[in-house]
Design a protein around this motif. Structure first.
Motif, PDB file in Angstrom:
ATOM      1  N   PRO A 173       8.882   9.935  -6.698  1.00  0.00           N
ATOM      2  CA  PRO A 173       8.302  11.278  -6.779  1.00  0.00           C
ATOM      3  C   PRO A 173       8.662  11.960  -8.096  1.00  0.00           C
ATOM      4  N   HIS A 174       7.734  12.737  -8.604  1.00  0.00           N
ATOM      5  CA  HIS A 174       7.951  13.502  -9.825  1.00  0.00           C
ATOM      6  C   HIS A 174       7.763  14.978  -9.499  1.00  0.00           C
ATOM      7  N   GLU A 175       8.799  15.750  -9.702  1.00  0.00           N
ATOM      8  CA  GLU A 175       8.776  17.185  -9.441  1.00  0.00           C
ATOM      9  C   GLU A 175       8.407  17.513  -8.001  1.00  0.00           C
ATOM     10  N   GLY A 176       8.824  16.672  -7.067  1.00  0.00           N
ATOM     11  CA  GLY A 176       8.567  16.947  -5.657  1.00  0.00           C
ATOM     12  C   GLY A 176       9.528  17.991  -5.123  1.00  0.00           C
ATOM     13  N   ARG A 177       9.134  18.604  -4.022  1.00  0.00           N
ATOM     14  CA  ARG A 177      10.001  19.562  -3.356  1.00  0.00           C
ATOM     15  C   ARG A 177      10.453  18.953  -2.037  1.00  0.00           C
ATOM     16  N   GLY A 178      11.646  19.309  -1.604  1.00  0.00           N
ATOM     17  CA  GLY A 178      12.142  18.803  -0.335  1.00  0.00           C
ATOM     18  C   GLY A 178      12.764  17.433  -0.493  1.00  0.00           C
ATOM     19  N   ASN A 179      12.781  16.699   0.596  1.00  0.00           N
ATOM     20  CA  ASN A 179      13.389  15.371   0.632  1.00  0.00           C
ATOM     21  C   ASN A 179      12.338  14.338   0.247  1.00  0.00           C
ATOM     22  N   CYS A 180      12.305  13.956  -1.019  1.00  0.00           N
ATOM     23  CA  CYS A 180      11.296  13.018  -1.525  1.00  0.00           C
ATOM     24  C   CYS A 180      11.991  11.766  -2.049  1.00  0.00           C
ATOM     25  N   PRO A 181      12.250  10.798  -1.190  1.00  0.00           N
ATOM     26  CA  PRO A 181      12.975   9.602  -1.628  1.00  0.00           C
ATOM     27  C   PRO A 181      12.088   8.635  -2.405  1.00  0.00           C
ATOM     28  N   VAL A 182      12.731   7.769  -3.166  1.00  0.00           N
ATOM     29  CA  VAL A 182      12.033   6.650  -3.797  1.00  0.00           C
ATOM     30  C   VAL A 182      11.788   5.622  -2.698  1.00  0.00           C
ATOM     31  N   TRP A 226       0.826  -1.207   0.000  1.00  0.00           N
ATOM     32  CA  TRP A 226       0.000   0.000   0.000  1.00  0.00           C
ATOM     33  C   TRP A 226       0.855   1.250   0.000  1.00  0.00           C
ATOM     34  N   VAL A 227       0.364   2.302  -0.622  1.00  0.00           N
ATOM     35  CA  VAL A 227       0.962   3.622  -0.526  1.00  0.00           C
ATOM     36  C   VAL A 227       0.057   4.435   0.388  1.00  0.00           C
ATOM     37  N   ASN A 228       0.625   4.979   1.447  1.00  0.00           N
ATOM     38  CA  ASN A 228      -0.127   5.806   2.381  1.00  0.00           C
ATOM     39  C   ASN A 228       0.278   7.256   2.184  1.00  0.00           C
ATOM     40  N   LEU A 229      -0.688   8.122   1.990  1.00  0.00           N
ATOM     41  CA  LEU A 229      -0.441   9.550   1.862  1.00  0.00           C
ATOM     42  C   LEU A 229      -0.881  10.249   3.140  1.00  0.00           C
ATOM     43  N   HIS A 230      -0.054  11.164   3.620  1.00  0.00           N
ATOM     44  CA  HIS A 230      -0.339  11.913   4.843  1.00  0.00           C
ATOM     45  C   HIS A 230      -0.244  13.395   4.511  1.00  0.00           C
ATOM     46  N   HIS A 231      -1.221  14.157   4.928  1.00  0.00           N
ATOM     47  CA  HIS A 231      -1.204  15.602   4.671  1.00  0.00           C
ATOM     48  C   HIS A 231      -1.347  16.329   5.996  1.00  0.00           C
ATOM     49  N   ASP A 232      -0.393  17.235   6.293  1.00  0.00           N
ATOM     50  CA  ASP A 232      -0.407  17.965   7.546  1.00  0.00           C
ATOM     51  C   ASP A 232       0.256  19.319   7.345  1.00  0.00           C
ATOM     52  N   ASN A 233      -0.426  20.367   7.692  1.00  0.00           N
ATOM     53  CA  ASN A 233       0.133  21.724   7.625  1.00  0.00           C
ATOM     54  C   ASN A 233       0.780  22.042   6.286  1.00  0.00           C
ATOM     55  N   ASP A 234       0.045  21.853   5.219  1.00  0.00           N
ATOM     56  CA  ASP A 234       0.488  22.212   3.871  1.00  0.00           C
ATOM     57  C   ASP A 234       1.649  21.353   3.358  1.00  0.00           C
ATOM     58  N   GLN A 235       1.861  20.201   3.965  1.00  0.00           N
ATOM     59  CA  GLN A 235       2.889  19.279   3.486  1.00  0.00           C
ATOM     60  C   GLN A 235       2.280  17.899   3.317  1.00  0.00           C
ATOM     61  N   THR A 236       2.721  17.215   2.300  1.00  0.00           N
ATOM     62  CA  THR A 236       2.259  15.854   2.059  1.00  0.00           C
ATOM     63  C   THR A 236       3.450  14.916   2.155  1.00  0.00           C
ATOM     64  N   SER A 237       3.270  13.822   2.860  1.00  0.00           N
ATOM     65  CA  SER A 237       4.307  12.796   2.936  1.00  0.00           C
ATOM     66  C   SER A 237       3.690  11.461   2.546  1.00  0.00           C
ATOM     67  N   TYR A 238       4.511  10.470   2.340  1.00  0.00           N
ATOM     68  CA  TYR A 238       4.024   9.173   1.892  1.00  0.00           C
ATOM     69  C   TYR A 238       4.911   8.066   2.421  1.00  0.00           C
ATOM     70  N   ASP A 239       4.361   6.875   2.458  1.00  0.00           N
ATOM     71  CA  ASP A 239       5.142   5.692   2.793  1.00  0.00           C
ATOM     72  C   ASP A 239       4.559   4.492   2.069  1.00  0.00           C
ATOM     73  N   VAL A 240       5.328   3.432   2.018  1.00  0.00           N
ATOM     74  CA  VAL A 240       4.899   2.172   1.426  1.00  0.00           C
ATOM     75  C   VAL A 240       4.750   1.181   2.567  1.00  0.00           C
TER      76      VAL A 240
END
Length: 105
Positions: A31-40, A3-17
């Protein structure tokens, strides 16, 4: 499935597998065109090859279709972190969760 889990908090989105529920298909998030630390993030290893026997979901012909979680396989509160086990203090890792963590950290 993983599963891919998306988390949104205070104008930021994070994800995990996650493979917490079960596993039958590898997954990679790039990630495609992500900002910040967006690892595969990925779990591309075929866990059905090393799945403990008691977690294997098999077809009528006997082939392994998926690797169930301990919770999915046994449906007990301790492995599902339900009821009295629903806190970090009481929900402990099991040999089944450790298998998934070791195989797909």
């Amino acid at each position: 499935m993983a599963w891919v889990n998306l988390h949104h908090d205070n104008d930021q989105t994070s994800y995990d597998v996650s493979v917490v529920d079960d596993f039958n298909v590898g997954l990679s998030v790039t990630p495609h065109e992500g900002r910040g630390n967006c690892p595969v993030l990925a779990c591309c290893k075929n866990l059905t090859e090393t799945c403990p026997g008691e977690l294997q979901l098999r077809s009528s012909a006997g082939s392994i279709l998926a690797c169930k979680s301990g919770c999915e396989a046994f449906r007990i509160d301790e492995l599902c972190c339900h009821n009295m086990y629903n806190s970090p203090r009481t929900c402990r890792a099991s040999k089944y969760s450790e298998f998934f963590k070791r195989e797909c950290p």
